[in-house]
Design an enzyme around this catalytic site. Structure first.
Site, short mmCIF file in Angstrom:
data_model
loop_
_atom_site.label_atom_id
_atom_site.label_comp_id
_atom_site.label_asym_id
_atom_site.label_seq_id
_atom_site.Cartn_x
_atom_site.Cartn_y
_atom_site.Cartn_z
N SER A 14 0.83 -1.21 0.00
CA SER A 14 0.00 0.00 0.00
C SER A 14 0.86 1.26 0.00
CB SER A 14 -0.97 0.00 1.19
OG SER A 14 -0.30 0.16 2.41
N ARG A 66 22.66 -13.57 5.14
CA ARG A 66 22.20 -12.20 4.89
C ARG A 66 23.12 -11.44 3.95
NH1 ARG A 66 18.56 -9.99 7.91
NH2 ARG A 66 19.04 -11.33 9.69
N HIS A 110 8.28 3.20 9.16
CA HIS A 110 8.01 2.32 10.31
C HIS A 110 6.75 2.80 11.02
CE1 HIS A 110 8.86 -0.49 13.52
NE2 HIS A 110 8.67 0.49 14.41
N GLU A 143 22.68 0.42 10.16
CA GLU A 143 22.88 -1.01 10.39
C GLU A 143 22.13 -1.53 11.61
OE1 GLU A 143 26.94 -2.31 10.10
OE2 GLU A 143 27.42 -0.75 8.64
N GLU A 175 0.89 7.12 6.94
CA GLU A 175 2.05 6.61 6.21
C GLU A 175 1.97 6.97 4.74
OE1 GLU A 175 3.13 2.49 6.86
OE2 GLU A 175 2.04 2.48 8.76
#
Length: 226
Positions: A14, A66, A110, A143, A175
């Site tokens: 979204s 990762r 976030h 990080e 958001e």
């Protein structure tokens, strides 16, 4: 001039749609070179396809660690011509290799007022904690988890007895406004990072005059078109 970006997603997309809508309205000066999902078949990929945006699935499960997955992402982003990276609901940590490839040009959204409630299920954390204010944050990525310098935040009242789902839906509305705004500031080269502080340099666009948002506080304030 427009900024070529890559958008990383893991789900419905979204916030990707919010970027596309502002881009197609001519108020967001970016071109989305690629949309990359680490999970196959998510709705965000359909959103990209609907608008003719190149998309691809690069599963983290195909990489042993990762670091190797970061290298895959960097290669795909560079091959697509991206010069900045936007994490729009990307549920993976990015590491130093990707950050070094796009220094000062990786943004994340976030659903909490950082530094409170970093990590997963932020709306649940806020609701269970009984906060009076909740919201969202757009920040530069470093990080650490949800830690980088903050660009813009939006806050709404957390209503008594309101569950995480209802609270999350109201936060999501914000958001969709603050994320494109932050990306536009990046595209215009107006973000100066001074330690933990992000200074938004003045631009030519006037402040927004539309008044269609519920009671909230957004700072720095939105500009016209956002």
């Amino acid at each position: 001039m427009t900024l070529p970006i890559g958008v990383l997603i893991s789900g419905g997309g979204s916030n990707l749609q919010a970027l596309i809508d502002r881009m197609e309205a001519g108020v967001l000066d970016v071109t989305i070179q690629t949309v990359i999902s680490n999970i196959p078949g998510v709705k965000g990929l359909d959103r990209a396809a609907k608008h003719g945006i190149f998309s691809q699935t690069l599963s983290h499960r195909d990489c042993p660690d990762r670091e190797s997955y970061d290298r895959v992402l960097v290669r795909a982003l560079r091959d697509a011509g991206a010069q900045a990276v936007v994490l729009a609901g990307f549920m993976r940590l990015v590491g130093p290799e990707l950050l070094a490839a796009f220094p000062g040009r990786v943004l994340n959204i976030h659903p909490a007022l950082l530094p409170s409630f970093p990590g997963l299920h932020a709306q649940n954390q806020a609701a269970e904690h009984g906060v009076r204010l909740a919201g969202c944050t757009v920040h530069f990525v470093d990080e650490e988890v949800d830690h980088g310098p903050i660009i813009i935040q939006a806050a709404v009242p957390a209503l008594p007895g309101e569950g995480a789902e209802m609270l999350g839906n109201r936060i999501l509305t914000l958001e969709h406004r603050v994320f494109p705004q932050a990306v536009q500031w990046l595209a215009e080269g107006r973000l100066d990072v001074q330690g933990r502080q992000v200074v938004v340099r003045p631009g030519e666009r006037p402040l927004a005059t539309r008044n269609d948002l519920p009671p909230c506080l957004i700072f720095p304030p939105l500009e016209d078109g956002f």
